[in-house]
Scaffold this active site. Structure first.
Site, PDB file in Angstrom:
ATOM      1  N   HIS A  59      30.130  38.622  45.793  1.00 34.24           N
ATOM      2  CA  HIS A  59      31.290  39.045  46.584  1.00 34.24           C
ATOM      3  C   HIS A  59      31.218  38.435  47.980  1.00 34.24           C
ATOM      4  O   HIS A  59      31.239  39.130  48.989  1.00 34.24           O
ATOM      5  CB  HIS A  59      31.349  40.571  46.652  1.00 34.24           C
ATOM      6  CG  HIS A  59      31.493  41.226  45.322  1.00 34.24           C
ATOM      7  ND1 HIS A  59      30.420  41.404  44.462  1.00 34.24           N
ATOM      8  CD2 HIS A  59      32.573  41.743  44.680  1.00 34.24           C
ATOM      9  CE1 HIS A  59      30.833  42.014  43.357  1.00 34.24           C
ATOM     10  NE2 HIS A  59      32.126  42.224  43.468  1.00 34.24           N
ATOM     11  N   HIS A 193      41.640  46.911  37.931  1.00 36.19           N
ATOM     12  CA  HIS A 193      41.866  47.315  39.308  1.00 36.19           C
ATOM     13  C   HIS A 193      42.466  46.172  40.116  1.00 36.19           C
ATOM     14  O   HIS A 193      42.342  45.007  39.739  1.00 36.19           O
ATOM     15  CB  HIS A 193      40.594  47.847  39.980  1.00 36.19           C
ATOM     16  CG  HIS A 193      39.448  46.896  40.100  1.00 36.19           C
ATOM     17  ND1 HIS A 193      38.846  46.270  39.035  1.00 36.19           N
ATOM     18  CD2 HIS A 193      38.754  46.478  41.199  1.00 36.19           C
ATOM     19  CE1 HIS A 193      37.838  45.529  39.448  1.00 36.19           C
ATOM     20  NE2 HIS A 193      37.767  45.620  40.760  1.00 36.19           N
TER      21      HIS A 193
END
Length: 300
Positions: A59, A193
């Site tokens: 990330h 999501h």
């Protein structure tokens, strides 16, 4: 020879890691999430592998957007927890297995996967949250871990079919490694999501549960998963639903048919749906060592 004994799929929500680290797992909000992992925490005590090949996505902790490998494998002896802006998680250093990682990389290149080799990489919540969910809060992780980072953040991302073929190639590579060790493959991320834009907060339980159902199926069911396009993931599961391709690497590494030992699904956890499965191969589909050596000779 080495053998793949199980596969685990799980979400890697960063807020889950924070709940563990801050001692909030029994809070009313979080208790239903962590209840879904009681099975695997008990099961793994009798089924601890020697090595976990853990498919996750970075990330922007170790790999910024200046260099974005499609697939990357960790070669280091150790992998330190990454600082994601609020400090690294208080978890043990991840211990690697360079010998097996090198063997897998060589076999993947023979199988025409141009894998990126990472000799130095810090690992963020994408890798450490799954370890915490399964192993709890030990002073050291009970097995070695090979990080396998997949690009799901910068277009073009790999297709579902390509990830499936990578899982098959990883299975072939493990099963011709000469050391007698047990290996698990974990697929992490998702489920549905979206973190930004007009659809921020999107969760798609129907898509998620259909995915889980097909994941446990034989070739007829999994063939549908292999056909999900990147646009399908975006439309049906949100911008971050693409993380589910990492579950397909795990599933393909299990072979054509599996026994599903546990399945869990919960909405919400932070701003996403949480999914979790534990499965074992029905049989060991082992390549003959001679066949692998023949491929090496051809490649040379």
């Amino acid at each position: 020879m080495a053998r793949i004994t199980a596969g685990i799929g799980t979400s890697h929500v960063p807020a889950i890691g924070a709940a563990i680290d801050l001692g909030r797992t029994a809070d009313d909000y979080w208790a239903p999430v962590f209840a879904g992992y009681e099975f695997v925490k008990a099961w793994v005590k009798d089924n601890t592998p020697d090595v976990v090949i853990l498919c996750y996505n970075d990330h922007a902790s170790a790999m910024m957007l200046d260099i974005v490998p499609t697939f990357a494998i960790g070669f280091a002896e150790e992998f330190e927890p990454a600082d994601e802006g609020w400090g690294p998680r208080p978890v043990p250093t991840v211990i690697g297995h360079p010998d097996l990682a090198g063997h897998i990389a060589e076999q993947l290149v023979i199988d025409e996967f141009d894998i990126t080799i990472m000799n130095d990489i810090a690992v963020d919540h994408g890798l450490t949250v799954p370890l915490s969910l399964v192993f709890g809060q030990p002073e050291e992780w009970p097995c070695k871990v090979i990080p396998l980072a997949v690009n799901v953040t910068q277009f073009p991302t790999p297709s579902a079919e390509r990830c499936w073929k990578l899982g098959e190639a990883i299975r072939d590579a493990v099963e011709c490694y000469p050391e007698d060790i047990e290996v698990q493959v974990w697929g992490t991320g998702g489920m549905s999501h979206q973190l930004q834009g007009p659809r921020a907060g999107l969760i798609a339980p129907e898509f998620d549960n259909a995915f889980l159902e097909r994941l446990a199926a034989g070739p007829d069911g999994t063939s549908e998963l292999r056909g999900i396009t990147r646009l399908d993931f975006l439309r049906e599961a949100g911008t971050e639903g693409i993380e589910l391709i990492m579950w397909l690497i795990m599933r393909a590494a299990m072979g054509p048919n599996v026994d599903e030992l546990h399945r869990f699904y919960h909405v919400p956890a932070s701003n996403t749906a949480v999914g979790h499965v534990v499965m074992k191969p029905k049989a060991q589909f082992r390549h003959k060592l001679g066949e692998v050596e023949a491929r090496k000779a051809t490649a040379a």
